[in-house]
Design an enzyme around this catalytic site. Sequence first.
Site, PDB file in Angstrom:
ATOM      1  N   LYS A 183       0.852  -1.184   0.000  1.00 53.53           N
ATOM      2  CA  LYS A 183       0.000   0.000   0.000  1.00 53.53           C
ATOM      3  C   LYS A 183       0.892   1.241   0.000  1.00 53.53           C
ATOM      4  O   LYS A 183       1.703   1.436   0.912  1.00 53.53           O
ATOM      5  CB  LYS A 183      -0.907  -0.010   1.225  1.00 53.53           C
TER       6      LYS A 183
ATOM      7  N   ARG B 241     -10.909   9.803   1.605  1.00 56.41           N
ATOM      8  CA  ARG B 241     -10.823  10.527   2.879  1.00 56.41           C
ATOM      9  C   ARG B 241     -11.967  11.528   3.006  1.00 56.41           C
ATOM     10  O   ARG B 241     -12.415  11.816   4.120  1.00 56.41           O
ATOM     11  CB  ARG B 241      -9.449  11.184   3.006  1.00 56.41           C
TER      12      ARG B 241
ATOM     13  N   LYS C 202       1.153  10.089   5.600  1.00 53.33           N
ATOM     14  CA  LYS C 202       1.230   8.687   6.034  1.00 53.33           C
ATOM     15  C   LYS C 202       2.526   8.021   5.561  1.00 53.33           C
ATOM     16  O   LYS C 202       2.610   6.802   5.494  1.00 53.33           O
ATOM     17  CB  LYS C 202      -0.007   7.934   5.549  1.00 53.33           C
TER      18      LYS C 202
ATOM     19  N   LYS D 212      -2.120  -1.494  -3.932  1.00 53.69           N
ATOM     20  CA  LYS D 212      -3.000  -0.333  -3.881  1.00 53.69           C
ATOM     21  C   LYS D 212      -2.185   0.931  -3.994  1.00 53.69           C
ATOM     22  O   LYS D 212      -1.196   1.044  -3.272  1.00 53.69           O
ATOM     23  CB  LYS D 212      -3.725  -0.412  -2.534  1.00 53.69           C
TER      24      LYS D 212
ATOM     25  N   SER E  34     -10.123   5.334  -4.897  1.00 56.80           N
ATOM     26  CA  SER E  34     -11.100   6.413  -5.081  1.00 56.80           C
ATOM     27  C   SER E  34     -10.664   7.449  -6.119  1.00 56.80           C
ATOM     28  O   SER E  34     -11.464   7.907  -6.928  1.00 56.80           O
ATOM     29  CB  SER E  34     -11.371   7.091  -3.737  1.00 56.80           C
TER      30      SER E  34
ATOM     31  N   TYR F  20     -14.723   0.604  -7.218  1.00 58.46           N
ATOM     32  CA  TYR F  20     -15.990   1.323  -7.051  1.00 58.46           C
ATOM     33  C   TYR F  20     -16.879   1.142  -8.283  1.00 58.46           C
ATOM     34  O   TYR F  20     -18.047   1.505  -8.256  1.00 58.46           O
ATOM     35  CB  TYR F  20     -15.720   2.813  -6.794  1.00 58.46           C
TER      36      TYR F  20
HETATM   37  C1  PBG Z   1      -7.217   3.725   5.359  1.00 57.10           C
HETATM   38  C2  PBG Z   1      -7.594   3.435   3.965  1.00 57.10           C
HETATM   39  C3  PBG Z   1      -7.472   4.335   2.909  1.00 57.10           C
HETATM   40  C4  PBG Z   1      -7.990   3.720   1.788  1.00 57.10           C
HETATM   41  C5  PBG Z   1      -8.436   2.455   2.173  1.00 57.10           C
HETATM   42  N1  PBG Z   1      -8.161   2.276   3.525  1.00 57.10           N
HETATM   43  C6  PBG Z   1      -6.983   5.720   2.898  1.00 57.10           C
HETATM   44  C7  PBG Z   1      -5.682   6.005   3.492  1.00 57.10           C
HETATM   45  O1  PBG Z   1      -4.810   5.155   3.648  1.00 57.10           O
HETATM   46  O2  PBG Z   1      -5.501   7.173   3.849  1.00 57.10           O
HETATM   47  C8  PBG Z   1      -8.081   4.371   0.455  1.00 57.10           C
HETATM   48  C9  PBG Z   1      -8.976   3.732  -0.554  1.00 57.10           C
HETATM   49  C10 PBG Z   1      -9.382   4.614  -1.687  1.00 57.10           C
HETATM   50  O3  PBG Z   1      -8.799   5.685  -1.924  1.00 57.10           O
HETATM   51  O4  PBG Z   1     -10.322   4.222  -2.385  1.00 57.10           O
HETATM   52  N2  PBG Z   1      -6.790   2.712   6.161  1.00 57.10           N
END
Ligand code: PBG
Length: 325
Positions: free
Chosen positions: A196, A206, A218, A249, A275, A314
């Site tokens: 990730k 978010r 992060k 991801k 997203s 999605y």
């Molecule tokens: C947080 C989490 C995130 C997403 C899935 N789980 C956002 C982040 O790490 O800040 C993002 C998924 C998306 O953007 O569709 N644990």
Amino acid sequence: MIIFSRNRRIRANQSIRDLVRETTITTDDFMLPVFITEGNNIKEEIPSMPGIYRRSLDLTVEEVKELWTLGIKAVNLYVKVSNDKKDNTGKEAWNKNGLMQQTIRAIKDAVPEMVVMPDVALDPYSVYGHDGIVENGKILNDATVDALVKMSLSHAEAGADFIAPSDMMDGRVAAIRQALEENGFYDVGIMSYAAKYASSFYGPFRDALDSAPGFGDKKTYQMDYANSREAINDALKDIEEGADMIMVKPGLPYLDIVSKLHEIVDVPVSVYQVSGEYAMIKAAVKNGWLDNDKTIIESLTCIKRAGASLISTYFAKEAALLLNK
Ligand code: PBG
């Protein structure tokens, strides 16, 4: 010069193209991320994700029933809780009657065969919008892992099929696996978000959960998008620790990682088309710059071609409707 080899012969018409096609997507490939909010009879569209909604539990159950009839077999669950439930311990995350736990139970009651994969990370419950417990501006690894174990057990007790840690703490898969075994949850699997990346493509998500980090970013736990070897290392460790599936991801900008992992590992590789990827395509469609249906199917087919065994997207519902036509 005489040309005997003409590659265009295998592209000459739809029939031959169908015959030589290497990759076909079906609804069996999809997982749908689902956002749940508190209250009743609520359906709110997320402004940066047109066509995607936060629903209260009652309407979520109705939606999941419909998804099942369309052939969608898995949902990834994310909850939005009110600010008064957020602190720096994340304790609402393992509340037996929390929104996530209620949702898992309700979905498994209504559609028992739907594979339910709740998200494990503290960000929806954190006053700081971080995936872990914060001390002096740092995200604590081991204290967070203890919290994630409690969260995971509460999901397993509620009936989750797969625990899906998306937090990127070190050692959490081993700790969660051990706790699941010790508590008799031998059949509950783990899909780890192993590769990730710290990505700007998460912005709309978010917005959906009101979970943007309150300070900093992060990057001390999610990976640097400039690296690929790190992804291999993280994935191999998670598998060694007991992950049944791993995830990459975001999706489209990271297909080289998907392809590498598909070659290297023996567990299913899942991909999260996140997203921001959804928002980009929808924004271009809205402007008349891209064809909605063709772009959806192309993007999902390419993710599968790269080596994805399953895709969290999605577009799952829309794609299912297109494929079922
Ligand atoms: C947080 C989490 C995130 C997403 C899935 N789980 C956002 C982040 O790490 O800040 C993002 C998924 C998306 O953007 O569709 N644990």
